[in-house]
Design a protein around this motif. Structure first.
Motif, PDB file in Angstrom:
ATOM      1  N   ARG A 292       0.257  -3.764   4.983  1.00  0.00           N
ATOM      2  CA  ARG A 292      -0.536  -4.541   4.034  1.00  0.00           C
ATOM      3  C   ARG A 292      -2.038  -4.285   4.222  1.00  0.00           C
ATOM      4  NH1 ARG A 292      -1.213  -9.286   1.052  1.00  0.00           N
ATOM      5  NH2 ARG A 292      -3.075 -10.453   1.675  1.00  0.00           N
ATOM      6  N   ASP A 293      -2.515  -4.390   5.456  1.00  0.00           N
ATOM      7  CA  ASP A 293      -3.948  -4.249   5.719  1.00  0.00           C
ATOM      8  C   ASP A 293      -4.455  -2.851   5.368  1.00  0.00           C
ATOM      9  OD1 ASP A 293      -3.874  -6.839   6.601  1.00  0.00           O
ATOM     10  OD2 ASP A 293      -3.985  -6.353   8.741  1.00  0.00           O
ATOM     11  N   ASN A 294      -3.672  -1.839   5.737  1.00  0.00           N
ATOM     12  CA  ASN A 294      -4.109  -0.461   5.459  1.00  0.00           C
ATOM     13  C   ASN A 294      -4.035  -0.148   3.969  1.00  0.00           C
ATOM     14  OD1 ASN A 294      -4.719   0.190   8.155  1.00  0.00           O
ATOM     15  ND2 ASN A 294      -2.583   0.630   8.599  1.00  0.00           N
ATOM     16  N   LEU A 295      -3.062  -0.751   3.268  1.00  0.00           N
ATOM     17  CA  LEU A 295      -3.000  -0.563   1.813  1.00  0.00           C
ATOM     18  C   LEU A 295      -4.206  -1.208   1.146  1.00  0.00           C
ATOM     19  CD1 LEU A 295      -1.608   0.336  -0.782  1.00  0.00           C
ATOM     20  CD2 LEU A 295      -0.240  -1.768  -0.713  1.00  0.00           C
ATOM     21  N   ILE A 296      -4.568  -2.386   1.602  1.00  0.00           N
ATOM     22  CA  ILE A 296      -5.741  -3.057   1.042  1.00  0.00           C
ATOM     23  C   ILE A 296      -6.987  -2.184   1.204  1.00  0.00           C
ATOM     24  CG2 ILE A 296      -7.334  -4.995   1.416  1.00  0.00           C
ATOM     25  CD1 ILE A 296      -4.851  -6.728   2.016  1.00  0.00           C
ATOM     26  N   GLU A 297      -7.137  -1.567   2.377  1.00  0.00           N
ATOM     27  CA  GLU A 297      -8.288  -0.675   2.603  1.00  0.00           C
ATOM     28  C   GLU A 297      -8.243   0.524   1.663  1.00  0.00           C
ATOM     29  OE1 GLU A 297     -11.063  -0.983   4.581  1.00  0.00           O
ATOM     30  OE2 GLU A 297     -10.297  -3.033   4.630  1.00  0.00           O
ATOM     31  N   ASN A 298      -7.049   1.084   1.473  1.00  0.00           N
ATOM     32  CA  ASN A 298      -6.919   2.235   0.568  1.00  0.00           C
ATOM     33  C   ASN A 298      -7.293   1.861  -0.862  1.00  0.00           C
ATOM     34  OD1 ASN A 298      -6.102   3.802   2.681  1.00  0.00           O
ATOM     35  ND2 ASN A 298      -4.023   4.160   1.955  1.00  0.00           N
ATOM     36  N   ILE A 299      -6.809   0.708  -1.299  1.00  0.00           N
ATOM     37  CA  ILE A 299      -7.104   0.283  -2.669  1.00  0.00           C
ATOM     38  C   ILE A 299      -8.603   0.035  -2.844  1.00  0.00           C
ATOM     39  CG2 ILE A 299      -6.745  -1.559  -4.368  1.00  0.00           C
ATOM     40  CD1 ILE A 299      -3.893  -1.856  -3.260  1.00  0.00           C
ATOM     41  N   LYS A 300      -9.222  -0.618  -1.868  1.00  0.00           N
ATOM     42  CA  LYS A 300     -10.664  -0.884  -1.945  1.00  0.00           C
ATOM     43  C   LYS A 300     -11.471   0.402  -1.977  1.00  0.00           C
ATOM     44  CE  LYS A 300     -10.880  -5.424   0.359  1.00  0.00           C
ATOM     45  NZ  LYS A 300     -11.334  -6.135   1.584  1.00  0.00           N
ATOM     46  N   ASN A 301     -11.024   1.402  -1.204  1.00  0.00           N
ATOM     47  CA  ASN A 301     -11.775   2.657  -1.085  1.00  0.00           C
ATOM     48  C   ASN A 301     -11.303   3.730  -2.059  1.00  0.00           C
ATOM     49  OD1 ASN A 301     -13.342   1.630   1.086  1.00  0.00           O
ATOM     50  ND2 ASN A 301     -11.673   2.075   2.517  1.00  0.00           N
ATOM     51  N   LYS A 302     -10.422   3.344  -2.997  1.00  0.00           N
ATOM     52  CA  LYS A 302      -9.913   4.276  -4.015  1.00  0.00           C
ATOM     53  C   LYS A 302      -9.200   5.483  -3.399  1.00  0.00           C
ATOM     54  CE  LYS A 302     -12.067   1.729  -7.079  1.00  0.00           C
ATOM     55  NZ  LYS A 302     -11.318   0.727  -7.874  1.00  0.00           N
ATOM     56  N   VAL A 303      -8.494   5.247  -2.292  1.00  0.00           N
ATOM     57  CA  VAL A 303      -7.730   6.307  -1.628  1.00  0.00           C
ATOM     58  C   VAL A 303      -6.306   6.318  -2.180  1.00  0.00           C
ATOM     59  CG1 VAL A 303      -6.803   7.133   0.578  1.00  0.00           C
ATOM     60  CG2 VAL A 303      -9.116   6.159   0.469  1.00  0.00           C
ATOM     61  N   THR A 304      -5.826   7.491  -2.578  1.00  0.00           N
ATOM     62  CA  THR A 304      -4.466   7.607  -3.093  1.00  0.00           C
ATOM     63  C   THR A 304      -3.475   7.601  -1.942  1.00  0.00           C
ATOM     64  OG1 THR A 304      -5.246   8.899  -4.976  1.00  0.00           O
ATOM     65  CG2 THR A 304      -2.891   9.006  -4.491  1.00  0.00           C
ATOM     66  N   THR A 305      -2.620   6.614  -1.914  1.00  0.00           N
ATOM     67  CA  THR A 305      -1.647   6.490  -0.820  1.00  0.00           C
ATOM     68  C   THR A 305      -0.462   7.418  -1.020  1.00  0.00           C
ATOM     69  OG1 THR A 305      -2.262   4.168  -0.493  1.00  0.00           O
ATOM     70  CG2 THR A 305      -0.154   4.886   0.421  1.00  0.00           C
ATOM     71  N   PHE A 306       0.086   7.424  -2.239  1.00  0.00           N
ATOM     72  CA  PHE A 306       1.304   8.203  -2.501  1.00  0.00           C
ATOM     73  C   PHE A 306       0.924   9.493  -3.234  1.00  0.00           C
ATOM     74  CE2 PHE A 306       2.507   3.761  -2.109  1.00  0.00           C
ATOM     75  CZ  PHE A 306       3.501   3.845  -1.141  1.00  0.00           C
ATOM     76  N   GLU A 307       0.223  10.343  -2.520  1.00  0.00           N
ATOM     77  CA  GLU A 307      -0.273  11.602  -3.098  1.00  0.00           C
ATOM     78  C   GLU A 307       0.893  12.559  -3.325  1.00  0.00           C
ATOM     79  OE1 GLU A 307      -3.896  14.768  -2.275  1.00  0.00           O
ATOM     80  OE2 GLU A 307      -3.492  13.146  -0.867  1.00  0.00           O
ATOM     81  N   GLY A 308       0.866  13.253  -4.461  1.00  0.00           N
ATOM     82  CA  GLY A 308       1.929  14.207  -4.765  1.00  0.00           C
ATOM     83  C   GLY A 308       3.103  13.595  -5.499  1.00  0.00           C
ATOM     84  N   ILE A 309       3.034  12.286  -5.780  1.00  0.00           N
ATOM     85  CA  ILE A 309       4.064  11.617  -6.572  1.00  0.00           C
ATOM     86  C   ILE A 309       3.537  11.497  -7.995  1.00  0.00           C
ATOM     87  CG2 ILE A 309       5.432   9.529  -6.864  1.00  0.00           C
ATOM     88  CD1 ILE A 309       6.195  11.026  -4.378  1.00  0.00           C
ATOM     89  N   HIS A 310       4.195  12.152  -8.941  1.00  0.00           N
ATOM     90  CA  HIS A 310       3.682  12.223 -10.309  1.00  0.00           C
ATOM     91  C   HIS A 310       4.571  11.445 -11.279  1.00  0.00           C
ATOM     92  CE1 HIS A 310       0.934  15.370  -8.935  1.00  0.00           C
ATOM     93  NE2 HIS A 310       1.963  15.929  -8.326  1.00  0.00           N
TER      94      HIS A 310
END
Length: 485
Positions: A25-43
């Protein structure tokens, strides 16, 4: 933190224990705030599956990914590892990854009682915090949860009433990890029942032991809706304990499907360099999968995996490569006639209904290719109406007349590139059709589109196409009959 080797150093470092669901949860929140794509390569899941998966993670839910085969369910689960902290501390020698500040196992507790602040600490990388099990009929409770180990009891001279004789299964050993069970409905009902307490209370039950281990787990299950009727089902109380069920799906457009195929094909670099693939050929290849998912001959409930397009693309390039090698060409371009080489990839990936079995797998595969051509044809060239007014002119009249006045036109499979192009150039009306309707076409794609026009006209009964052992013959469907009279 990796330099910390003892419990005392860990305590003074300010480390605070955190559950795996909180990590995610915490790391996802950071990714969303920083506009980082978590599930890269999933189209194709950007507005559907991924938002639902992120909501489930934020809710700290165990997750069931429900969808037909080839919809990236397992890949999504594996990519969740990127949301874990890079390293976590573990009591050295612990079988179940005990947190030094919150030990659970008898081993860890006794070690800390004995050594105190000098208890040795090791660090577990996030890549090692993933466990996966395919549900198969031979899976037992002992495999996934644990059992009494008589050899351990004998070696340590322990009574079977001593909990040190327990051999932990896959789930306890995956404590503080993401644990994936693929094809959950295939798991026997009695095994599913054994998961109840683990999902709800976080503890495990082994034989008659009063054992309570509040395991810290993130469960991800995958399931195929076909399994609910054909082989098994998820027992209702277990479904009730799974926080979020997320439906996956196939690519919605040909463009998304092309992106996936290009990403996953893993082509040999030499093959990719020596074989050129026209854009229309790539679209046609993906359209075949779309046709299969709508075909009356294919079992829709079974699905048509994205792997079909991937393996078909590999076969298509290999067909062109082999043809070039036989003809002595260094480089070549994919031809429409090369699509005969993808039939093994199609027949091995689709489940046929009764009508399809009666017609035969090869017939169905050829039908899918022809239907894909028929679907794409109006997107590139003028539409051919089923009912045309008598005497009305069409853009194809000159081309059809060329065939009407000729004896037929043959394209052999073993033509080298020079002969192949020269042969198509003989059909002069094709040049005007392409110039009028595809003025911006890449010159390297011209000959594929010339062949595409011929195949397209056969699908609308303007020409006839015959397959013989050495290649293809195109003729006017009525010319020989009229001339014969």
């Amino acid at each position: 933190m990796k330099d910390i080797k003892t419990l005392k150093e860990l305590k003074t470092s300010g480390y605070q224990p955190k559950s795996i669901k909180d990590e995610l949860r915490d790391n996802l929140i950071e990714n969303i705030k920083n506009k980082v794509t978590t599930f890269e390569g999933i189209h194709g899941y950007e507005n559907t599956v991924i938002p639902e998966l992120e909501r489930a993670i934020l809710s700290r839910h165990n997750i069931n990914l429900l969808g037909l085969r080839g919809q990236a369910k397992t890949r999504l689960a594996r990519m969740m590892v990127k949301l874990l902290d890079e390293y976590i501390p573990v009591v050295e020698g612990s079988e179940i990854n005990d947190d030094p500040l919150q030990p659970m196992s008898r081993y860890a507790k006794e070690l800390i009682d004995e050594k105190g602040d000098d208890t040795p600490i090791t660090w577990l990388h996030r890549d090692e915090r993933f466990a996966e099990k395919l549900a198969t009929p031979d899976v037992t409770v002992a495999d996934i949860i644990g059992d009494v180990d008589p050899i351990k009891a004998a070696n340590l001279k322990l009574s079977y009433a001593d909990d040190r004789v327990i051999h932990f299964g896959m789930i306890p050993r995956a404590n503080r990890c993401i644990f994936v069970i693929n094809e959950l409905p295939d798991l026997q009902a009695r095994i599913q029942v054994a998961l109840f307490n683990i999902l709800q209370e976080g503890d495990i039950q082994i034989r008659g032991f009063k054992l309570r281990l509040p395991l810290d787990m993130q469960f991800v299950f995958t399931a195929n809706p076909e399994d609910y009727t054909n082989r098994g089902s998820i027992v209702t109380p277990l479904k009730d304990r799974i926080g979020s069920q997320i439906l996956t799906h196939y690519p919605a457009t040909v463009d998304i499907a092309r992106t996936i195929t290009s990403q996953e094909a893993n082509l040999d670099e030499r093959q990719a360099d020596s074989v050129y693939v026209p854009d229309l050929a790539k679209d046609l290849l993906e359209q075949i999968s779309f046709e299969a998912r709508e075909s009356e001959y294919v079992d829709v409930k079974s699905g048509v995996s994205a792997r079909m397009s991937i393996t078909a693309f590999q076969n298509l390039l290999s067909t062109a490569e082999r043809r070039a090698l036989v003809a002595g060409d260094t480089n070549t371009s994919v031809r429409l006639s090369d699509f005969i080489g993808i039939i093994p990839a199609i027949t091995g990936k689709v489940e046929l209904v009764y009508e399809g079995e009666q017609e035969g797998a090869d017939f169905v595969a050829n039908t899918l290719i022809e239907n894909a051509i028929k679907t794409l044809f109006p997107k590139y060239f003028p539409k051919i109406e089923k009912l045309e007014k008598q005497g009305e002119e069409t853009p194809y009249d000159t081309l059809i007349s060329w065939f009407f006045n000729g004896d037929g036109f043959e394209l052999l499979d073993d033509f080298n590139d020079t002969t192949y192009k020269a042969k198509l150039d003989e059909v002069t009306p094709l040049d005007a059709l392409i110039a009028d309707n595809q003025p911006d076409i890449d010159p390297k794609d011209v000959y594929f589109e010339k062949e595409f026009i011929l195949w397209g006209l056969t699908q609308f009964n303007k020409l006839s196409k015959y397959r013989f052992s050495e290649g293809l013959q195109f003729k006017d469907p009525y010319g020989s009959y009229i001339n014969g009279l």
